[in-house]
Write a protein that holds these residues in place. Structure first.
Motif, PDB file in Angstrom:
ATOM      1  N   ASN A 136       0.832  -1.211   0.000  1.00  0.00           N
ATOM      2  CA  ASN A 136       0.000   0.000   0.000  1.00  0.00           C
ATOM      3  C   ASN A 136       0.866   1.261   0.000  1.00  0.00           C
ATOM      4  O   ASN A 136       0.558   2.234  -0.682  1.00  0.00           O
ATOM      5  CB  ASN A 136      -0.945   0.015   1.197  1.00  0.00           C
ATOM      6  CG  ASN A 136      -1.798   1.269   1.174  1.00  0.00           C
ATOM      7  OD1 ASN A 136      -2.642   1.446   0.294  1.00  0.00           O
ATOM      8  ND2 ASN A 136      -1.547   2.171   2.106  1.00  0.00           N
ATOM      9  N   TYR A 184       0.515  -7.030 -12.286  1.00  0.00           N
ATOM     10  CA  TYR A 184      -0.606  -6.937 -11.343  1.00  0.00           C
ATOM     11  C   TYR A 184      -0.334  -7.814 -10.118  1.00  0.00           C
ATOM     12  O   TYR A 184      -1.053  -8.768  -9.818  1.00  0.00           O
ATOM     13  CB  TYR A 184      -1.904  -7.337 -12.054  1.00  0.00           C
ATOM     14  CG  TYR A 184      -3.129  -6.723 -11.411  1.00  0.00           C
ATOM     15  CD1 TYR A 184      -3.364  -5.358 -11.504  1.00  0.00           C
ATOM     16  CD2 TYR A 184      -4.055  -7.511 -10.724  1.00  0.00           C
ATOM     17  CE1 TYR A 184      -4.486  -4.789 -10.915  1.00  0.00           C
ATOM     18  CE2 TYR A 184      -5.172  -6.949 -10.137  1.00  0.00           C
ATOM     19  CZ  TYR A 184      -5.382  -5.585 -10.234  1.00  0.00           C
ATOM     20  OH  TYR A 184      -6.490  -5.018  -9.651  1.00  0.00           O
ATOM     21  N   ARG A 233      -2.058  -4.145  -7.638  1.00  0.00           N
ATOM     22  CA  ARG A 233      -3.447  -4.297  -7.190  1.00  0.00           C
ATOM     23  C   ARG A 233      -3.871  -3.133  -6.288  1.00  0.00           C
ATOM     24  O   ARG A 233      -4.995  -2.642  -6.365  1.00  0.00           O
ATOM     25  CB  ARG A 233      -3.562  -5.630  -6.447  1.00  0.00           C
ATOM     26  CG  ARG A 233      -4.922  -6.199  -6.516  1.00  0.00           C
ATOM     27  CD  ARG A 233      -4.980  -7.634  -6.058  1.00  0.00           C
ATOM     28  NE  ARG A 233      -6.363  -8.089  -6.193  1.00  0.00           N
ATOM     29  CZ  ARG A 233      -6.795  -9.266  -5.845  1.00  0.00           C
ATOM     30  NH1 ARG A 233      -5.949 -10.151  -5.344  1.00  0.00           N
ATOM     31  NH2 ARG A 233      -8.068  -9.591  -5.984  1.00  0.00           N
ATOM     32  N   ASN A 234      -2.957  -2.692  -5.433  1.00  0.00           N
ATOM     33  CA  ASN A 234      -3.257  -1.531  -4.577  1.00  0.00           C
ATOM     34  C   ASN A 234      -3.375  -0.255  -5.391  1.00  0.00           C
ATOM     35  O   ASN A 234      -4.214   0.601  -5.102  1.00  0.00           O
ATOM     36  CB  ASN A 234      -2.185  -1.379  -3.489  1.00  0.00           C
ATOM     37  CG  ASN A 234      -2.484  -2.228  -2.271  1.00  0.00           C
ATOM     38  OD1 ASN A 234      -3.300  -1.846  -1.429  1.00  0.00           O
ATOM     39  ND2 ASN A 234      -1.886  -3.404  -2.182  1.00  0.00           N
ATOM     40  N   ALA A 267      -4.477  -0.080  -8.416  1.00  0.00           N
ATOM     41  CA  ALA A 267      -5.801  -0.145  -9.057  1.00  0.00           C
ATOM     42  C   ALA A 267      -6.891   0.295  -8.078  1.00  0.00           C
ATOM     43  O   ALA A 267      -7.790   1.074  -8.433  1.00  0.00           O
ATOM     44  CB  ALA A 267      -6.072  -1.566  -9.545  1.00  0.00           C
ATOM     45  N   ARG A 268      -6.799  -0.193  -6.846  1.00  0.00           N
ATOM     46  CA  ARG A 268      -7.815   0.159  -5.826  1.00  0.00           C
ATOM     47  C   ARG A 268      -7.859   1.670  -5.606  1.00  0.00           C
ATOM     48  O   ARG A 268      -8.930   2.274  -5.569  1.00  0.00           O
ATOM     49  CB  ARG A 268      -7.475  -0.564  -4.511  1.00  0.00           C
ATOM     50  CG  ARG A 268      -8.355  -0.167  -3.339  1.00  0.00           C
ATOM     51  CD  ARG A 268      -7.963  -0.930  -2.073  1.00  0.00           C
ATOM     52  NE  ARG A 268      -6.564  -0.798  -1.708  1.00  0.00           N
ATOM     53  CZ  ARG A 268      -6.017   0.267  -1.145  1.00  0.00           C
ATOM     54  NH1 ARG A 268      -6.761   1.317  -0.868  1.00  0.00           N
ATOM     55  NH2 ARG A 268      -4.723   0.293  -0.859  1.00  0.00           N
ATOM     56  N   ILE A 269      -6.698   2.288  -5.490  1.00  0.00           N
ATOM     57  CA  ILE A 269      -6.674   3.726  -5.212  1.00  0.00           C
ATOM     58  C   ILE A 269      -7.083   4.519  -6.466  1.00  0.00           C
ATOM     59  O   ILE A 269      -7.835   5.489  -6.384  1.00  0.00           O
ATOM     60  CB  ILE A 269      -5.280   4.166  -4.713  1.00  0.00           C
ATOM     61  CG1 ILE A 269      -4.868   3.347  -3.474  1.00  0.00           C
ATOM     62  CG2 ILE A 269      -5.274   5.652  -4.383  1.00  0.00           C
ATOM     63  CD1 ILE A 269      -3.402   3.508  -3.088  1.00  0.00           C
ATOM     64  N   ARG A 279      -9.042   3.780  -8.746  1.00  0.00           N
ATOM     65  CA  ARG A 279     -10.490   3.736  -8.979  1.00  0.00           C
ATOM     66  C   ARG A 279     -11.152   4.955  -8.309  1.00  0.00           C
ATOM     67  O   ARG A 279     -12.067   5.553  -8.853  1.00  0.00           O
ATOM     68  CB  ARG A 279     -11.062   2.423  -8.433  1.00  0.00           C
ATOM     69  CG  ARG A 279     -12.514   2.225  -8.798  1.00  0.00           C
ATOM     70  CD  ARG A 279     -12.978   0.794  -8.621  1.00  0.00           C
ATOM     71  NE  ARG A 279     -12.250  -0.114  -9.492  1.00  0.00           N
ATOM     72  CZ  ARG A 279     -11.400  -1.047  -9.098  1.00  0.00           C
ATOM     73  NH1 ARG A 279     -11.155  -1.217  -7.821  1.00  0.00           N
ATOM     74  NH2 ARG A 279     -10.785  -1.823  -9.966  1.00  0.00           N
ATOM     75  N   ASP A 303     -11.159  -7.802  -9.688  1.00  0.00           N
ATOM     76  CA  ASP A 303     -11.126  -6.379  -9.319  1.00  0.00           C
ATOM     77  C   ASP A 303     -11.789  -5.478 -10.358  1.00  0.00           C
ATOM     78  O   ASP A 303     -11.780  -4.254 -10.206  1.00  0.00           O
ATOM     79  CB  ASP A 303      -9.659  -5.910  -9.151  1.00  0.00           C
ATOM     80  CG  ASP A 303      -8.958  -6.634  -8.010  1.00  0.00           C
ATOM     81  OD1 ASP A 303      -9.634  -7.320  -7.218  1.00  0.00           O
ATOM     82  OD2 ASP A 303      -7.719  -6.509  -7.910  1.00  0.00           O
TER      83      ASP A 303
END
Ligand code: 3PG
Length: 307
Positions: free
Chosen positions: A104, A140, A145-146, A148-150, A152, A174
Motif C-alpha cells: 500500500n 498486477y 493491485r493496490n 488499481a484500488r486507489i 479507482r 477487481d
C-alpha cells in the motif's frame, strides 16, 4: 539465536521496537546495525548472526562467507534482487521476502507521483486531471493491485498487463481490464505505472520501443526498479517527444542526461521512498521477525524464494 537487523536505510523506530518485541518474546537476541554506510561494517556485524533482517541491503557471496552461522535472511519487502540466491542456496541459507507488507505504501507513492506529473511537477502552470484517463498497470502483483484500488477512487479507467494466470484472475475479480501484451498496454494508456521485479528477463525491458508507444501527453511512473528501464531508450524518447513525462522513485544512473533532455518533465525522489512509511516498516519488519521465529521454532519455510 542472534538476529541482526541490518538496514542501511533504517526502519521507523516504532517498527524496530515491534521487531524487538517479537524476537525477544521468542527468546532470541536482537542486534541492530543501521546506516552502516560501508560493506566492511556489515561484514563484521554478520560474523555471529544466525539470522538477518534486511531491506535493499546487498547480501552477496562475500557477506554470506563472512557469516558462518547464518541460516536465514529475510528481506523485509517484496523485491529480493539484492540477495544472491544461488550463493544462499550453496551456503545452506534460507532466503524469504515479506510479500504484500509494504504494497500500500508503494502504491500511494505511485499515485502521488502521478498527480505530481499531471500537475507539471507543481510548477504553477495549468496541468491535467487523472479522472477519466486510462491507467495501465504493468504487472498486477500486490503493488499493482493496490494502485488499481486507489486509482479507482480517482475515476481512472484501469487496465493491466501481467503474464501470470493468477494475476489475470485477480484483475477480473477487481474489475480491471486485462490487456494481452505490453505493446497494447503502453500504446493505449495515458499513464503507465511500472510494478515488475528486476529479473534477468525484465532488466532493461522498458526502453525506446515501449516508451515510444505511449500516447501523446502520457506519464510513465516507476516505483519498481531502476534496472528495468533501458535508460538510453528512455532518454532518446524523452528527447524526441516533449509531451512525455517520467517520474520515478529510483534515481536513474543517467540522471543528468535525463534532466537535460526533459527539463520540467522528470522527477526522482531523493532516495527510494515507496516503502518508507511507519506502517510499511511495521508490517514488513514484524512479518520478517515472525517468519524468522517460526523458521527456528517449526522449520516453516513459507515465503522462501531460493531453491
Ligand atoms: C521492495 O522491494 O519491497 C521495495 O522496493 C522497498 O524497498 P526498501 O525496503 O529498500 O525501501
Amino acid at each position: 539465536m542472534k538476529i541482526l537487523v541490518a538496514t542501511d536505510k533504517p526502519f521507523a523506530p516504532v517498527a524496530v521496537e515491534g521487531i524487538r518485541n517479537e524476537i525477544e518474546a521468542a527468546g532470541h537476541q536482537l542486534a541492530l546495525l543501521e546506516k552502516y554506510g560501508n560493506k566492511e561494517t556489515l561484514l563484521k556485524a554478520v560474523a555471529d548472526a544466525d539470522a538477518l533482517i534486511i531491506r535493499s541491503d546487498v547480501i552477496d557471496e562475500e557477506v554470506m562467507a563472512a557469516a558462518p552461522r547464518l541460516r536465514i535472511v529475510v528481506r523485509a519487502g517484496a523485491g529480493y534482487d539484492n540477495v544472491d540466491l544461488k550463493a544462499a542456496t550453496a551456503h545452506g541459507i534460507c532466503v524469504m521476502n515479506t510479500p504484500g507488507q509494504n504494497a500500500n505504501a508503494v502504491a500511494e507513492l505511485a499515485m502521488g507521483l502521478m498527480v505530481m506529473a499531471a500537475r507539471n511537477m507543481y510548477d504553477g502552470t495549468s496541468g491535467t486531471e487523472l479522472r477519466g484517463k486510462t491507467l495501465g498497470i504493468h504487472a498486477y502483483g500486490n503493488v499493482g493491485r493496490n494502485v488499481a484500488r486507489i486509482a479507482r477512487g480517482f475515476g481512472m479507467k484501469i487496465q493491466a498487463y501481467d503474464a501470470f494466470p493468477a494475476a489475470i484472475e485477480a484483475m477480473k475479480q477487481d474489475g480491471v481490464t486485462p490487456v494481452a501484451t505490453t505493446d497494447d498496454l503502453y500504446s493505449t494508456s495515458n499513464v503507465v505505472s511500472i510494478h515488475i521485479p528486476a529479473t534477468p528477463e525484465t532488466v532493461r525491458s522498458i526502453g525506446q520501443h515501449l516508451i515510444g508507444l505511449l500516447p501523446k501527453g502520457a506519464i510513465l511512473v516507476n516505483t519498481a526498479r531502476r534496472e528495468v528501464i533501458d535508460e538510453d531508450g528512455l532518454i532518446s524518447v524523452l528527447d524526441a517527444r516533449p509531451d512525455l513525462k517520467y517520474v520515478t522513485d529510483i534515481r536513474p544512473a543517467q540522471e543528468a542526461d535525463i534532466q537535460a533532455k526533459a527539463p520540467g518533465r522528470y522527477f526522482a525522489t531523493p532516495k527510494k521512498m515507496g516503502a518508507q512509511t511507519a506502517e510499511a516498516n511495521i508490517n514488513a519488519g514484524i512479518a520478517a521477525a515472525r517468519q524468522i521465529v517460526t523458521y527456528f521454532r517449526d522449520g516453516c519455510e513459507r515465503f522462501r524464494v531460493n531453491p
